[in-house]
Design an enzyme around this catalytic site. Structure first.
Site, mmCIF file in Angstrom:
data_model
loop_
_atom_site.group_PDB
_atom_site.id
_atom_site.type_symbol
_atom_site.label_atom_id
_atom_site.label_comp_id
_atom_site.label_asym_id
_atom_site.label_seq_id
_atom_site.Cartn_x
_atom_site.Cartn_y
_atom_site.Cartn_z
ATOM 1 N N HIS A 1 0.808 -1.226 0.000
ATOM 2 C CA HIS A 1 0.000 0.000 0.000
ATOM 3 C C HIS A 1 0.840 1.275 0.000
ATOM 4 O O HIS A 1 0.328 2.349 0.297
ATOM 5 C CB HIS A 1 -0.967 -0.016 1.194
ATOM 6 C CG HIS A 1 -2.028 -1.073 1.089
ATOM 7 N ND1 HIS A 1 -2.810 -1.479 2.136
ATOM 8 C CD2 HIS A 1 -2.430 -1.819 0.027
ATOM 9 C CE1 HIS A 1 -3.653 -2.427 1.739
ATOM 10 N NE2 HIS A 1 -3.434 -2.658 0.460
ATOM 11 N N ALA B 1 1.486 -9.269 18.235
ATOM 12 C CA ALA B 1 2.689 -9.401 17.406
ATOM 13 C C ALA B 1 3.956 -9.296 18.250
ATOM 14 O O ALA B 1 4.882 -10.099 18.088
ATOM 15 C CB ALA B 1 2.676 -8.316 16.326
HETATM 16 P P1 OAD Z 1 -7.223 -3.201 10.472
HETATM 17 O O1 OAD Z 1 -7.231 -1.945 11.295
HETATM 18 O O2 OAD Z 1 -8.387 -3.527 9.638
HETATM 19 O O3 OAD Z 1 -7.003 -4.455 11.421
HETATM 20 C C1 OAD Z 1 -6.053 -4.454 12.417
HETATM 21 C C2 OAD Z 1 -5.973 -5.846 12.978
HETATM 22 O O4 OAD Z 1 -4.924 -5.879 13.929
HETATM 23 C C3 OAD Z 1 -7.225 -6.321 13.717
HETATM 24 O O5 OAD Z 1 -7.566 -7.612 13.263
HETATM 25 C C4 OAD Z 1 -6.791 -6.356 15.178
HETATM 26 O O6 OAD Z 1 -7.434 -7.391 15.917
HETATM 27 C C5 OAD Z 1 -5.330 -6.640 15.047
HETATM 28 N N1 OAD Z 1 -4.480 -6.220 16.163
HETATM 29 C C6 OAD Z 1 -4.651 -5.183 17.009
HETATM 30 N N2 OAD Z 1 -3.644 -5.094 17.871
HETATM 31 C C7 OAD Z 1 -2.774 -6.104 17.549
HETATM 32 C C8 OAD Z 1 -1.515 -6.534 18.067
HETATM 33 N N3 OAD Z 1 -0.934 -5.896 19.075
HETATM 34 N N4 OAD Z 1 -0.918 -7.599 17.491
HETATM 35 C C9 OAD Z 1 -1.510 -8.247 16.443
HETATM 36 N N5 OAD Z 1 -2.693 -7.886 15.929
HETATM 37 C C10 OAD Z 1 -3.318 -6.828 16.460
HETATM 38 O O7 OAD Z 1 -5.893 -3.140 9.621
HETATM 39 P P2 OAD Z 1 -5.468 -3.884 8.295
HETATM 40 O O8 OAD Z 1 -5.979 -5.285 8.287
HETATM 41 O O9 OAD Z 1 -4.024 -3.647 8.123
HETATM 42 O O10 OAD Z 1 -5.491 0.029 3.429
HETATM 43 O O11 OAD Z 1 -6.227 -3.068 7.219
HETATM 44 C C11 OAD Z 1 -5.913 -3.345 5.888
HETATM 45 C C12 OAD Z 1 -5.898 -2.124 5.074
HETATM 46 O O12 OAD Z 1 -7.125 -1.453 5.244
HETATM 47 C C13 OAD Z 1 -4.870 -1.068 5.449
HETATM 48 O O13 OAD Z 1 -3.625 -1.304 4.861
HETATM 49 C C14 OAD Z 1 -5.497 0.150 4.865
HETATM 50 C C15 OAD Z 1 -6.861 -0.075 5.426
HETATM 51 O O14 OAD Z 1 -7.883 0.511 4.943
HETATM 52 C C16 OAD Z 1 -5.399 1.092 2.672
HETATM 53 O O15 OAD Z 1 -5.237 2.209 3.108
HETATM 54 C C17 OAD Z 1 -5.502 0.766 1.214
#
Ligand code: OAD
Length: 238
Positions: free
Chosen positions: A118, A228
């Site tokens: 991204h 993580a």
């Molecule tokens: P999200 O904000 O959707 O999800 C974050 C995830 O991290 C959730 O499943 C949480 O449960 C988990 N989480 C929180 N704290 C954590 C920790 N300490 N260790 C491990 N996991 C933890 O973020 P993404 O999945 O990255 O895209 O979202 C994907 C994409 O959507 C992003 O790159 C962005 C966004 O919209 C764009 O901007 C194109």
């Protein structure tokens, strides 16, 4: 630590790691879908991170990214980022690190060859195809900076909703998924495609590391409920 998963890590010749916003949560970067604080709390990131939003309200979207840049510049890679970087150093060529994060923390931790699906929040590019007059180094100061000849604006070099991912980076990530015997899926909700689809095309075992349920849990061979920074140092210690 789950001994079966530890065994998979030790045995795997090719490991793909797919990370999302949760990877950086313990560094102090709020995840994308977390409530935001302060001035920006009233805005939905999904409404700001689009070309349409930038064209309609360029200063507002630019200022939001400037705020995120400032915040990210102040944080440090956490124990999870470091564990992945250390593993890559000890096992050259064995791991491909794919991230949805634009914060650059994997790179700052020392991970080589990161596939940043991204983009990078610290880089800019032109909103419209640049003309001969568009010189980023000489852009007029503003929010956003702009070409004072044609008015073209600079924007952050990140992938917005509705935009295509960088082709070569995505192709390399797809190759890594198809070739891996183990994929670790760390800190992603698994709702944004095509990134989430990589976990569904992984040739090898899929292990999810996340304290909460995700949309990819059904594709996993094992789910480790933890963070993580807690789990990666234990998992990647070998
Ligand atoms: P999200 O904000 O959707 O999800 C974050 C995830 O991290 C959730 O499943 C949480 O449960 C988990 N989480 C929180 N704290 C954590 C920790 N300490 N260790 C491990 N996991 C933890 O973020 P993404 O999945 O990255 O895209 O979202 C994907 C994409 O959507 C992003 O790159 C962005 C966004 O919209 C764009 O901007 C194109």
């Amino acid at each position: 630590m789950n001994d079966q998963v530890l065994g998979w890590v030790r045995a795997a010749k090719r490991i793909a790691v797919l990370t999302g916003a949760g990877m950086s949560a313990e560094s102090g970067v709020p995840t994308f879908r977390d409530a935001q604080t302060g001035l920006w709390a009233q805005f939905d990131p999904a409404q700001l991170a689009t070309e349409e939003a930038f064209r309609a309200r360029p200063s507002m979207v630019w200022d939001w990214y400037a705020f995120r840049r400032e915040m990210i510049a102040q944080v440090e890679p956490n124990a999870g980022h470091k564990a992945l970087a250390d593993f890559a150093r000890r096992h050259p060529g064995r791991m491909t690190l794919i991230t949805q994060n634009v914060d650059g923390l994997h790179q700052r931790a020392g991970s080589p060859g990161v596939l940043a699906l991204h983009g990078n929040i610290f880089e800019d590019k032109w909103l419209d195809p640049p003309k001969a007059c568009c010189n980023a180094a000489a852009a007029a100061a503003g929010s956003p900076p702009y070409c004072d000849r044609c008015g073209n604006m600079l924007r952050p070099d990140v992938v917005w909703f509705g935009e295509a991912l960088p082709l070569r980076t995505l192709a390399a990530a797809e190759d890594a998924a198809r070739a891996c015997d183990l994929m670790l899926v760390v800190g992603t909700s698994g709702v944004v495609y095509p990134a989430a689809g990589l976990a569904r095309t992984a040739a090898g075992k899929v292990v999810i590391i996340n304290p909460h349920p995700t949309d990819l849990d059904d594709a996993a061979d094992a789910v480790l409920r933890g963070t993580a920074a807690q789990l990666l140092p234990q998992l990647m210690e070998d």
